[in-house]
Every structure is written in C-alpha cells, then in structure tokens.
Design an enzyme around this catalytic site. Sequence first.
Site, mmCIF file in Angstrom:
data_model
loop_
_atom_site.group_PDB
_atom_site.id
_atom_site.type_symbol
_atom_site.label_atom_id
_atom_site.label_comp_id
_atom_site.label_asym_id
_atom_site.label_seq_id
_atom_site.Cartn_x
_atom_site.Cartn_y
_atom_site.Cartn_z
ATOM 1 C CB SER A 117 -0.804 0.023 1.454
ATOM 2 O OG SER A 117 -1.925 0.926 1.319
ATOM 3 C CE1 TYR A 130 -4.177 -2.843 5.775
ATOM 4 C CE2 TYR A 130 -3.837 -0.210 5.035
ATOM 5 C CZ TYR A 130 -3.550 -1.613 4.826
ATOM 6 O OH TYR A 130 -4.122 -1.808 3.844
#
Length: 244
Positions: A117, A130
Amino acid sequence: MQTKPLAAVTGASSGIGLELAKQFTENGFDVIEAVDVDLSTPEGVERFYAQVSATGRPLDAIAINAGIGQGGPFATSDLDTDLRIVDLNVRSSVHLAKLAVRDMVARGAGRILFTSSIAATQPGPFEAVYAASKAFLLSFSEALREELKDSGVTVTALMPGPTDTNFFDRAGMQDTRVGASDSKDDPAQVAKQGFEALMKGKDHVVAGSVTNRLMAGAAKVTPETVKARMHRGMSEPGSGDRED
C-alpha cells in the site's frame, strides 16, 4: 496437451483480490482462490497451499493479497484484531511466500505479487498496525526480489492508495476523511496495473490515481514526523466530518 499457466490469489472474494483473479483469468491463467480457509492461521496457509500442490501442476504466479485493517486509537483498539492483522497481513504472507518460493526456485521460474500500500511509505496514526504491516510487506518484497534476481523468480509489490472496496467499512473507518472520500480508486484499475507490473517483472507499482504516485514520491523526501501528522489528518476518527 498444453495446459494454461496456474495462478493463485488470496483474498479473492472481493475488492482488489477479486479483480486480480479476473485479470489472471482474462489473460489465460487458471486460478486457484482461497475461499474456505482462514489464512490468519498456519493451518489455513498449509491447507491453501495443499490445494495448489494437489493440482499436480507448477504454480506460475501467486498474488499474496489477503489483508485486513483496523482504525482508531491504538490505546483503545481491540488487541485481538491488532494481532490478527499481524497474523494475516504479515505472518501468513511470509508463510505462504516461503512455500511458493521454495517450489518456484527449485523450478527456476515464477512470479510473486504482494499487495502492499502507499501506507507503507509513511507512519499511519489511527491505523498504526495496518500501516506497519504494509511497510513490512514492501520491505520484504524488495529484499526477496534482490535475493531471487538470478533465480528466474520475480517479486513485485502492488501499492494502491485509497480504493473503492469494503476495506474502510470493515476497518471501522467510515467517519475518517479517507474513508468518507468519494474519490477512491477503482479496484479493477488497481488490479490491472498490478497484473501488468507483475508480468513485466517490475519491482513495484504505485497503482491508481496520479495523486498516489505524487504522495509516494513526496514520501521519499518528507520527514517521518511530518508524514505522520499528514496521515493523521486523513485517518483520525471524526476527520471525515471536518471542513478543510
């Protein structure tokens, strides 16, 4: 009889994973998807890879995509969920990569795609575990790529920005600025860019909008404290209700 190349995709029930599975299928692959196993457990990973091995065919490509997130302050977030993020996003990715890499290196061919990401390029307040898990995946993929550069096995990191999936609902981030935004990227576009980068053997691809690429580029020269403060403005609970 010549058979199609075989690909495996984890987290393929929805979102980017589903679109990755479509990309493989549309480009001539047979696809194995993880549907009935819990990849956050070692047993689930072993069961999934056993399904791959049971085909009796070489695994030509694998997209290690399954992942979850959780929003909110770390001080009050659910510990079990935090640890499950580590188990699924990190531990299971290492476990599955170990199994796939061993077979691919022995055969001298294969392609591996990790879904990281752009969150990997910056600290992620209010989604700290995360963001850290995605930073791990980016570092891990780049390290593996260097190790395997003469093996015939390529490793690519897919780095999406905010994407129009159910991630933000599941992570409890609907009230954040990033979760409430109506300018999220199309998961089909993200998957297409990831698939194309994988097939070209690229080290990584920042997928989606031009803004994502600008953010990833700026992150290389921006202090970590500044990036953390900027990320907070997007991920802090209630930020979706604030006016600029």
